[in-house]
Every structure is written in C-alpha cells, then in structure tokens.
Design an enzyme around this catalytic site. Sequence first.
Site, PDB file in Angstrom:
ATOM      1  N   ILE A   2     -22.038  20.632  15.303  1.00 51.04           N
ATOM      2  CA  ILE A   2     -22.943  21.789  15.309  1.00 51.04           C
ATOM      3  C   ILE A   2     -24.391  21.330  15.075  1.00 51.04           C
ATOM      4  CG2 ILE A   2     -23.592  23.873  13.985  1.00 51.04           C
ATOM      5  CD1 ILE A   2     -20.537  24.414  13.695  1.00 51.04           C
ATOM      6  N   GLY A  60     -25.557  18.533  16.052  1.00 51.17           N
ATOM      7  CA  GLY A  60     -26.005  17.678  17.158  1.00 51.17           C
ATOM      8  C   GLY A  60     -26.569  16.371  16.628  1.00 51.17           C
ATOM      9  N   ARG A 115     -31.096  27.077  13.898  1.00 51.21           N
ATOM     10  CA  ARG A 115     -31.407  26.254  15.062  1.00 51.21           C
ATOM     11  C   ARG A 115     -31.499  27.111  16.330  1.00 51.21           C
ATOM     12  NH1 ARG A 115     -33.588  21.612  17.174  1.00 51.21           N
ATOM     13  NH2 ARG A 115     -32.544  21.127  19.142  1.00 51.21           N
ATOM     14  N   GLY A 122       0.846  -1.197   0.000  1.00 49.90           N
ATOM     15  CA  GLY A 122       0.000   0.000   0.000  1.00 49.90           C
ATOM     16  C   GLY A 122       0.872   1.235   0.000  1.00 49.90           C
ATOM     17  N   GLU A 147      -4.433   7.869  -2.315  1.00 54.76           N
ATOM     18  CA  GLU A 147      -3.400   8.638  -3.036  1.00 54.76           C
ATOM     19  C   GLU A 147      -2.297   9.114  -2.080  1.00 54.76           C
ATOM     20  OE1 GLU A 147      -4.451  10.858  -6.387  1.00 54.76           O
ATOM     21  OE2 GLU A 147      -6.324   9.784  -6.710  1.00 54.76           O
ATOM     22  N   GLY A 148      -2.028   8.269  -1.096  1.00 54.50           N
ATOM     23  CA  GLY A 148      -0.990   8.549  -0.099  1.00 54.50           C
ATOM     24  C   GLY A 148      -1.613   9.045   1.192  1.00 54.50           C
ATOM     25  N   THR A 149      -1.401   8.303   2.274  1.00 51.49           N
ATOM     26  CA  THR A 149      -1.955   8.689   3.585  1.00 51.49           C
ATOM     27  C   THR A 149      -1.338  10.019   4.040  1.00 51.49           C
ATOM     28  OG1 THR A 149      -0.160   7.543   4.691  1.00 51.49           O
ATOM     29  CG2 THR A 149      -2.174   6.256   4.283  1.00 51.49           C
ATOM     30  N   SER A 150      -1.935  10.584   5.084  1.00 48.72           N
ATOM     31  CA  SER A 150      -1.350  11.815   5.650  1.00 48.72           C
ATOM     32  C   SER A 150       0.085  11.552   6.110  1.00 48.72           C
ATOM     33  CB  SER A 150      -2.190  12.312   6.837  1.00 48.72           C
ATOM     34  OG  SER A 150      -3.419  12.807   6.379  1.00 48.72           O
ATOM     35  N   ASP A 201       1.416  12.853  -8.117  1.00 46.52           N
ATOM     36  CA  ASP A 201       1.552  14.286  -7.808  1.00 46.52           C
ATOM     37  C   ASP A 201       0.343  15.052  -8.349  1.00 46.52           C
ATOM     38  OD1 ASP A 201       3.940  13.959  -6.490  1.00 46.52           O
ATOM     39  OD2 ASP A 201       5.200  14.602  -8.168  1.00 46.52           O
TER      40      ASP A 201
HETATM   41  N1  CAA Z   1       7.979  12.100  -9.038  1.00 46.54           N
HETATM   42  C1  CAA Z   1       8.967  11.505  -9.751  1.00 46.54           C
HETATM   43  N2  CAA Z   1       9.819  10.589  -9.212  1.00 46.54           N
HETATM   44  C2  CAA Z   1       9.648  10.284  -7.913  1.00 46.54           C
HETATM   45  C3  CAA Z   1       8.656  10.876  -7.130  1.00 46.54           C
HETATM   46  C4  CAA Z   1       7.790  11.828  -7.743  1.00 46.54           C
HETATM   47  N3  CAA Z   1       6.818  12.424  -7.047  1.00 46.54           N
HETATM   48  N4  CAA Z   1       8.734  10.377  -5.879  1.00 46.54           N
HETATM   49  C5  CAA Z   1       9.757   9.502  -5.872  1.00 46.54           C
HETATM   50  N5  CAA Z   1      10.308   9.463  -7.107  1.00 46.54           N
HETATM   51  C6  CAA Z   1      11.459   8.678  -7.530  1.00 46.54           C
HETATM   52  C7  CAA Z   1      12.676   8.987  -6.657  1.00 46.54           C
HETATM   53  O1  CAA Z   1      13.377  10.095  -7.175  1.00 46.54           O
HETATM   54  C8  CAA Z   1      13.462   7.718  -6.738  1.00 46.54           C
HETATM   55  O2  CAA Z   1      14.165   7.707  -7.967  1.00 46.54           O
HETATM   56  P1  CAA Z   1      15.606   6.955  -8.102  1.00 46.54           P
HETATM   57  O3  CAA Z   1      15.328   5.519  -7.946  1.00 46.54           O
HETATM   58  O4  CAA Z   1      16.077   7.326  -9.457  1.00 46.54           O
HETATM   59  O5  CAA Z   1      16.456   7.491  -6.999  1.00 46.54           O
HETATM   60  C9  CAA Z   1      12.396   6.634  -6.818  1.00 46.54           C
HETATM   61  O6  CAA Z   1      11.213   7.295  -7.291  1.00 46.54           O
HETATM   62  C10 CAA Z   1      12.118   5.995  -5.488  1.00 46.54           C
HETATM   63  O7  CAA Z   1      11.769   7.035  -4.585  1.00 46.54           O
HETATM   64  P2  CAA Z   1      11.786   6.797  -3.012  1.00 46.54           P
HETATM   65  O8  CAA Z   1      13.093   6.184  -2.620  1.00 46.54           O
HETATM   66  O9  CAA Z   1      11.383   8.065  -2.372  1.00 46.54           O
HETATM   67  O10 CAA Z   1      10.654   5.699  -2.843  1.00 46.54           O
HETATM   68  P3  CAA Z   1      10.120   4.994  -1.535  1.00 46.54           P
HETATM   69  O11 CAA Z   1      10.051   3.545  -1.797  1.00 46.54           O
HETATM   70  O12 CAA Z   1      10.846   5.464  -0.321  1.00 46.54           O
HETATM   71  O13 CAA Z   1       8.581   5.493  -1.491  1.00 46.54           O
HETATM   72  C11 CAA Z   1       6.738   6.973  -1.096  1.00 46.54           C
HETATM   73  C12 CAA Z   1       8.215   6.799  -1.445  1.00 46.54           C
HETATM   74  C13 CAA Z   1       6.532   8.462  -1.155  1.00 46.54           C
HETATM   75  C14 CAA Z   1       6.400   6.460   0.285  1.00 46.54           C
HETATM   76  C15 CAA Z   1       5.862   6.260  -2.155  1.00 46.54           C
HETATM   77  O14 CAA Z   1       5.986   4.860  -2.079  1.00 46.54           O
HETATM   78  C16 CAA Z   1       4.402   6.625  -2.016  1.00 46.54           C
HETATM   79  O15 CAA Z   1       3.978   7.689  -2.478  1.00 46.54           O
HETATM   80  N6  CAA Z   1       3.589   5.757  -1.376  1.00 46.54           N
HETATM   81  C17 CAA Z   1       2.150   5.951  -1.325  1.00 46.54           C
HETATM   82  C18 CAA Z   1       1.501   5.273  -2.484  1.00 46.54           C
HETATM   83  C19 CAA Z   1       0.175   5.836  -2.791  1.00 46.54           C
HETATM   84  O16 CAA Z   1      -0.042   7.037  -2.786  1.00 46.54           O
HETATM   85  N7  CAA Z   1      -0.736   4.950  -3.107  1.00 46.54           N
HETATM   86  C20 CAA Z   1      -2.022   5.364  -3.516  1.00 46.54           C
HETATM   87  C21 CAA Z   1      -2.579   4.357  -4.436  1.00 46.54           C
HETATM   88  S1  CAA Z   1      -3.500   5.006  -5.739  1.00 46.54           S
HETATM   89  C22 CAA Z   1      -4.959   5.490  -5.113  1.00 46.54           C
HETATM   90  O17 CAA Z   1      -5.167   5.602  -3.961  1.00 46.54           O
HETATM   91  C23 CAA Z   1      -5.870   5.852  -6.187  1.00 46.54           C
HETATM   92  C24 CAA Z   1      -7.277   5.812  -5.894  1.00 46.54           C
HETATM   93  O18 CAA Z   1      -7.840   4.823  -5.557  1.00 46.54           O
HETATM   94  C25 CAA Z   1      -8.056   7.040  -6.098  1.00 46.54           C
END
Ligand code: CAA
Length: 396
Positions: free
Chosen positions: A352, A354, A279, A140, A378-381, A251
């Site tokens: 608010i 109730g 209210r 995840g 899309e990434g936890t807090s 992003d």
């Molecule tokens: N843009 C471009 N490249 C990126 C990047 C970004 N935003 N973030 C990291 N990278 C690159 C790094 O530069 C690195 O490159 P190199 O290998 O060349 O050095 C590579 O990716 C690995 O980066 P990290 O070492 O930072 O990776 P990590 O394993 O430590 O993980 C993390 C980083 C931020 C925790 C990432 O795993 C993450 O974002 N996790 C959360 C996943 C997520 O958001 N899941 C959501 C699922 S989709 C969803 O929810 C959709 C839906 O249903 C609506």
Amino acid sequence: MVTLNQPANLLLHLSDEHISLQKTVRDFAQKRIVPIAPEFDESGEFPMETIKQMGAMGLMGIEVPEEYGGAGMDTLAYVLTMVEVAKADASHSTIVSVNNSLYCHGILKFGTEEQKQRYVVPVAGGEKIGAYSLTEPMSGSDAGTMQSRAVLNDAGTHYVINGRKSWVTSGPVADYVVLFTMTDPDKGHKGITAFIIDATQPGFIRGKKEPKLGIRASATSELVFDNYLCPVENVLGKVGDGFKIAMTVLDAGRIGIASQALGIAEAAYEAAVAYARERQAFGGPIGQFQMIQQKIADMKTRIEAARLLIYNAVLAKERGKVTGERYTLEASMAKLFASETAMFVTDEAVQIHGGMGYSKELPVERYYRDARITRIYEGTSEVQRMVIARQELGLR
Ligand code: CAA
C-alpha cells in the site's frame, strides 16, 4: 465451554486493572520506545536502558507473583503488554517475552523455592536478564536430539556441561539461562535435563552474535559450554524431564509470540490505513480504490481473527492454571495464525505504501522484516501445524 462464536468482549473481560495497564504500557511504548526503535534496529545494540525501565514497571514478570518480584497479574495482562510493546518495537517485545514466559514461567512452574528466590526475583524485577537455550546447530525443530552433554561428576555435586547452543535470544547479555542439555543420550528426549545457568561462572562463553534480518536490537548469539560446572541444586525439575519442561514452557512462549505478531500487524495496519487516507493518486486518496479497500478489509479481518485465537489461548491457559490441563493446541493455533497474519499484513502494508514502504524513512519496512521471525522461532509454522494436527488426530 467458551467458543469462538462469542464476540471478543464476551470471551474476555478487560478489568479496570487491565485497561490501566494497557494505557500505561502504550504511553511508555509510544513515548520511549517508538523514537529509539529505528536507531537500535540500525545498530543492533541491545536496548538495556528501556528494558530496565520496563523491568521497574513490572513488565519483566507480569504473571510472576509479587512475592517473587513480579506484577502478579494474569495471562491477559501479559498479552496486552506484548501487543503494545510489539506495536512500538518488536525487538523490545522479544526480550519481554523471553524474560516472562520462557525464563520466569519455567522456573516458577518447575523450580524449587530457593531457585525461585534466587533466579526469578532479580529477573522479574528487571535487574537481571534471563534466557532460554534449547536450540543447537544440528537441533532446531527436532528439539529432542541434541549433542551437548551434562555429566555428573564423581562426587555427585556438579554436572560438567560441554557443547554449543545456538540462536539464544538475549544470549549476549543474559545473566541467567535456562539450559536444556542431554544427561543420558541413550534415552533420547527422555535423557534431556534442564539446568539454571549462572553466566558469571567459568566455562560459560558467549559465542558468535547473529547478524539478523529483523528484531535486530534483540541480541541473539551462540553459547558455548566448556567444562562448565553446574551445581546439582541448579537442576530444574527432575533429571530427564527437560524435554517436557522445554515443551511446557514453549506453550506459554507461543502465546507471547502470537501477541507479538498481533502487535506488529496492528502497527503495520494502522500505518497502511493512514497512508491510504492521505496518499493521493488518480485524483483522490488511494483508499477510494477497491484494490486498496480489499487489502484493508482482509488485513483487518485477519487481525481480529488472530486476536480471538490469542484470547482463546489465554482462556485455555487460565483454565489450565486451575485444572492442570495443557493448552498446547490453543497456543499453537494462536501462534500459527497470528504469525501468518503478521506476515500477510506487513507485506500488504509495504504494498500500500509503494516505494515508501520499501524505504527506511518509514517504519513499515522494519515491521515487514520483524514479522518474518514470528513464523520461525518458538516453533516454525510447520511445527505448529504438526502440533495441531497431532492433537486433533490423537497422535500425542
Ligand atoms: N507439553 C508437555 N509435554 C509435551 C508437549 C507439551 N506441549 N509436547 C510434547 N510433550 C511430551 C510428549 O507428551 C512426549 O511425552 P512422552 O515421552 O511421555 O510420550 C514427549 O514430550 C515427546 O513428544 P513428541 O513425541 O511429540 O516429540 P517430538 O520429538 O516428535 O517433537 C515437536 C515434537 C513439537 C516437533 C517439538 O520438538 C517442537 O516443538 N519443536 C520445535 C522446537 C522449538 O519450538 N524451538 C524453539 C526454540 S526456542 C526459541 O525460539 C526461543 C527464542 O529464541 C525466542
């Protein structure tokens, strides 16, 4: 350099086109989505009819150039749309967000001309539904580890894909999926590749549909790949670039979820203000009491702060279109703050109201349930804080 000290209207200029789009989306969302939102929340049915209508309005590919079936507008237009749709119903906005930023954006940025024509045009035009599939049962937040596999066949014509993906938004209805899977497990995240999957092909199986707390009309499911044959032409970007593609796309997605959170917060806030005016208790409207006023003040302030962070991310993304720079930091800050704001505001809105805030007779309890996912998907807090801190500390 734009700073947050500038007032919002100096940060971003809403053109006549933006104002007109905002009004059109607001009218549609209030007239067509608000009345059906409770029943779709209750049944969990996918709102295909309204989604198709929004597709016809150009809302499924807002930033997609017109030549690829989209509206050819900018990130601000996307944000304004997301806020208005989320204010009416978060489930609808989840579907809009995935089609726009996780699906179309990724193929536009990394796809070939043929892939754009074949897989972006019908989704941006709203005839087909797109999905994005990264998460797996055992992967995840740590998205770089995954157990699904794609192996090139001997003829070098197809990848044979096997594995199980989970929490796929629009999974039960998607026509096409941008899938991330491991092609070279020895290379870790550098062994992940992105593929464009056609859901009509054998070996694509829609798995268990998730019964969810909120955004219940946005269908979510597992996807199972059982010897699915994916032609090599459907590799998105380069083999091994999948993780970077997934992160780059997220992003953009995170600005969408921040906007969704803002829309939910605005809806809850407006309901709370109206209720505080109407209210009566202890001889007058409850809005005359300082404890309610404090809540209103804090809700409003956080909403406007979230909006500014989203606008800041919009500017960073627009700048990135020219310079190629990433806007990871700005997108994560906006997503973190807006989703925490949505949770705070919807909680206070329930308070608010109730007992009525806890009742299914009013939409406030739905706002509260729907807001909760924005701190998770899309990434936890926690992941957003990790991303922000790493950027600031120069660790990545
Ligand atoms: N843009 C471009 N490249 C990126 C990047 C970004 N935003 N973030 C990291 N990278 C690159 C790094 O530069 C690195 O490159 P190199 O290998 O060349 O050095 C590579 O990716 C690995 O980066 P990290 O070492 O930072 O990776 P990590 O394993 O430590 O993980 C993390 C980083 C931020 C925790 C990432 O795993 C993450 O974002 N996790 C959360 C996943 C997520 O958001 N899941 C959501 C699922 S989709 C969803 O929810 C959709 C839906 O249903 C609506």
